[in-house]
Design a protein around this motif. Structure first.
Motif, mmCIF file in Angstrom:
data_model
loop_
_atom_site.group_PDB
_atom_site.id
_atom_site.type_symbol
_atom_site.label_atom_id
_atom_site.label_comp_id
_atom_site.label_asym_id
_atom_site.label_seq_id
_atom_site.Cartn_x
_atom_site.Cartn_y
_atom_site.Cartn_z
ATOM 1 N N UNK A 191 97.303 64.802 61.456
ATOM 2 C CA UNK A 191 97.035 63.840 62.524
ATOM 3 C C UNK A 191 96.748 64.539 63.844
ATOM 4 N N UNK A 192 97.600 65.491 64.206
ATOM 5 C CA UNK A 192 97.418 66.207 65.476
ATOM 6 C C UNK A 192 96.110 66.987 65.456
ATOM 7 N N UNK A 193 95.833 67.658 64.321
ATOM 8 C CA UNK A 193 94.585 68.413 64.206
ATOM 9 C C UNK A 193 93.370 67.483 64.296
ATOM 10 N N UNK A 194 93.491 66.303 63.689
ATOM 11 C CA UNK A 194 92.391 65.334 63.736
ATOM 12 C C UNK A 194 92.138 64.867 65.160
ATOM 13 N N UNK A 195 93.240 64.560 65.894
ATOM 14 C CA UNK A 195 93.099 64.156 67.290
ATOM 15 C C UNK A 195 92.409 65.255 68.097
ATOM 16 N N UNK A 196 92.844 66.505 67.880
ATOM 17 C CA UNK A 196 92.279 67.624 68.640
ATOM 18 C C UNK A 196 90.789 67.791 68.344
ATOM 19 N N UNK A 197 90.432 67.709 67.060
ATOM 20 C CA UNK A 197 89.023 67.866 66.674
ATOM 21 C C UNK A 197 88.165 66.737 67.235
ATOM 22 N N UNK A 198 88.677 65.495 67.103
ATOM 23 C CA UNK A 198 87.928 64.335 67.622
ATOM 24 C C UNK A 198 87.742 64.442 69.131
ATOM 25 N N UNK A 199 88.829 64.821 69.834
ATOM 26 C CA UNK A 199 88.764 64.945 71.284
ATOM 27 C C UNK A 199 87.772 66.033 71.691
ATOM 28 N N UNK A 200 87.809 67.166 70.973
ATOM 29 C CA UNK A 200 86.894 68.267 71.288
ATOM 30 C C UNK A 200 85.443 67.860 71.046
ATOM 31 N N UNK A 201 85.214 67.139 69.946
ATOM 32 C CA UNK A 201 83.847 66.691 69.641
ATOM 33 C C UNK A 201 83.340 65.695 70.679
ATOM 34 N N UNK A 202 84.215 64.748 71.067
ATOM 35 C CA UNK A 202 83.825 63.755 72.067
ATOM 36 C C UNK A 202 83.542 64.429 73.405
ATOM 37 N N UNK A 203 84.395 65.366 73.787
ATOM 38 C CA UNK A 203 84.208 66.066 75.052
ATOM 39 C C UNK A 203 82.903 66.853 75.040
ATOM 40 N N UNK A 204 82.653 67.566 73.917
ATOM 41 C CA UNK A 204 81.412 68.327 73.815
ATOM 42 C C UNK A 204 80.192 67.425 73.902
ATOM 43 N N UNK A 205 80.277 66.249 73.280
ATOM 44 C CA UNK A 205 79.159 65.312 73.304
ATOM 45 C C UNK A 205 78.888 64.828 74.733
ATOM 46 N N UNK A 206 79.951 64.418 75.436
ATOM 47 C CA UNK A 206 79.779 63.909 76.795
ATOM 48 C C UNK A 206 79.270 64.997 77.749
ATOM 49 N N UNK A 207 79.759 66.217 77.567
ATOM 50 C CA UNK A 207 79.312 67.321 78.423
ATOM 51 C C UNK A 207 77.823 67.572 78.213
ATOM 52 N N UNK A 208 77.404 67.586 76.986
ATOM 53 C CA UNK A 208 75.981 67.807 76.689
ATOM 54 C C UNK A 208 75.115 66.690 77.271
ATOM 55 N N UNK A 209 75.597 65.441 77.172
ATOM 56 C CA UNK A 209 74.854 64.316 77.733
ATOM 57 C C UNK A 209 74.741 64.445 79.252
ATOM 58 N N UNK A 210 75.859 64.847 79.888
ATOM 59 C CA UNK A 210 75.858 64.995 81.351
ATOM 60 C C UNK A 210 74.909 66.104 81.795
ATOM 61 N N UNK A 211 74.916 67.206 81.034
ATOM 62 C CA UNK A 211 74.018 68.312 81.385
ATOM 63 C C UNK A 211 72.551 67.917 81.202
#
Length: 434
Positions: A17-37
């Motif tokens: 569960x914790x690993x899943x949260x971390x992976x999902x959060x990292x993927x979402x953050x990476x997606x938003x950062x790329x969109x912002x850039x």
């Protein structure tokens, strides 16, 4: 064992569960950062081109939102800025993105705040007149995302942990239940997990080897005892060291020990046949006749121990079965013989037969010494004796109940026992009629 399995399953679930949260959060953050850039690059390209053609005044009529634009001359002096007074800003010649733009025409850099909760992306581009236009966009870092999402994540995590705990508990109980229900007499049981197959095979092999070693050691000991007694008595008689009046006593001892030895050998042969699982001839017969025969065979022995032996029958129309006569007889004989041997003067043994359409139930109940609960699970082991001194005195081989269990298993029957110390024992064997 249940607790260990529960803890292991829950721990693995929490880690996932914790690993899943971390992976999902990292993927979402990476997606938003790329969109912002991407959005920053697109807007900056349009603005830079317009300012190069129309001048800084172009920005007076454009909503730049949260983006900060700065105009810098070739020496790093700030000429214009959308957020601050240019006169109050320091020289930007040493800024990484400005220096790169002066050298190559375009430069980029990222700088973090002291708290690491924000970061600012910079893009700089040299215009046709030699000035540098730069855009700056401030974004939240992943640390900020974690802090923002911490509360909803905790709520979801608590719910997930409760659900995982319930499922882990259920799984642990089911696993232990299946392990406890493993029958080494029937390893094709579909009720157990298929994954336990290798463990069962290994356990069977290990258990079989251990049982063979124990059986060999026990047989050696059991054979040695009567043989030593017979040999000792025979040597004394041969040497003439026995008085004439004592000869009958020694002869009687040899006869008793020989009888015990013969009984032991016969029991070992019976068990060997059952262990080999060789096909035995089946026939149709009436178990009531077998019970009467057993009662007649043990009547004198029972009377000698002041124990009454009787047979009770119900469901007479269903007492005819198709089975192995000798095994059914041995089941009845051994159970009744045990009931007599481990009884008390004035006690009783009842051999009950109950016929049903599908099954015949053989029940032997006695008013004997009973069996302590700690011994019940082991009394069907070979050579296991609850009271060794009593067994020796009664001439028991320690194999009677083992023969009963193996015979019942061979006939696809079921066996059950209940016993109360000082009150008696009831052993029930349920055999299929066909």
């Amino acid at each position: 064992m249940t607790r260990k399995i529960f803890t292991s399953i829950l721990s693995v679930t929490l880690i996932v569960l914790v690993a899943s949260f971390a992976i999902i959060l990292a993927c979402m953050y990476g997606y938003f950062v790329n969109e912002q850039k991407a959005a920053l690059n697109n807007q900056f390209g349009v603005v830079a081109k317009a300012v190069d053609q129309e001048g800084w005044s172009y920005l007076d009529d454009v909503d730049t939102g949260d983006y900060r634009y700065t105009l810098i001359d070739g020496k790093g002096k700030v000429l214009e800025d959308t957020f601050a007074d240019p006169a109050k800003l320091e020289n930007h010649a040493d800024r990484e993105e400005v220096r790169e733009a002066m050298e190559t025409g375009e430069g980029k850099s990222t700088r973090f705040s002291k708290t690491l909760t924000e970061k600012t992306d910079y893009i700089a581009k040299k215009l046709s007149d030699g000035t540098i236009i730069r855009v700056a966009a401030t974004h939240l870092t992943i640390v900020s995302y974690i802090l923002v999402m911490l509360q909803p994540m905790c709520v979801v995590l608590v719910i997930a942990v409760i659900g995982a705990a319930l499922m882990a508990r259920r799984a642990a109980v089911k696993i232990v239940k299946n392990i406890n229900e493993i029958s080494f007499d029937d390893t094709d049981d579909e009720g157990i997990f298929r994954e336990l197959g290798p463990m069962i095979e290994h356990s069977e092999k290990h258990t079989g080897e251990r049982m063979r070693k124990e059986f060999t050691a026990n047989v050696s000991h059991e054979l040695k005892t009567p043989l030593q007694s017979i040999m000792g008595s025979a040597e004394l008689l041969e040497a003439g060291a026995v008085k004439a009046e004592d000869v009958p006593e020694f002869a009687g001892r040899i006869r008793r020990e020989s009888t015990n030895l013969l009984n032991l050998v016969n029991d070992i042969i019976s068990l060997s046949k059952l262990d080999e699982k060789e096909p035995l001839p089946r026939e149709t017969f009436n178990v009531a006749a077998v019970a009467d025969e057993v009662e007649a065979s043990l009547r004198e022995i029972a009377a000698g121990r002041q124990v009454s032996l009787k047979v009770e029958k119900t469901g007479m129309e269903y007492l005819e079965i198709e089975s192995v006569y000798q095994l059914v007889r041995e089941i009845m004989y051994n159970l009744c013989d045990n009931g007599i041997k481990y009884n008390k003067a004035g006690g009783s043994v009842t051999l009950g037969l109950a016929g049903e359409p599908e099954y015949v139930t053989i029940t032997v109940s006695d008013t004997g010494i009973g069996i302590e609960q700690e011994h019940i699970d082991r009394i069907f082991e070979r050579f296991y004796r609850v009271d060794k001194s009593h067994s020796k005195a009664t001439g028991g081989t320690g194999l009677g109940l083992s023969i009963v269990k193996n015979a019942a298993s061979f006939l696809k029957g079921e066996i059950d026992i209940t016993s109360t110390p000082g009150i008696g024992t009831v052993i029930t064997v349920k055999l299929p009629r066909k």
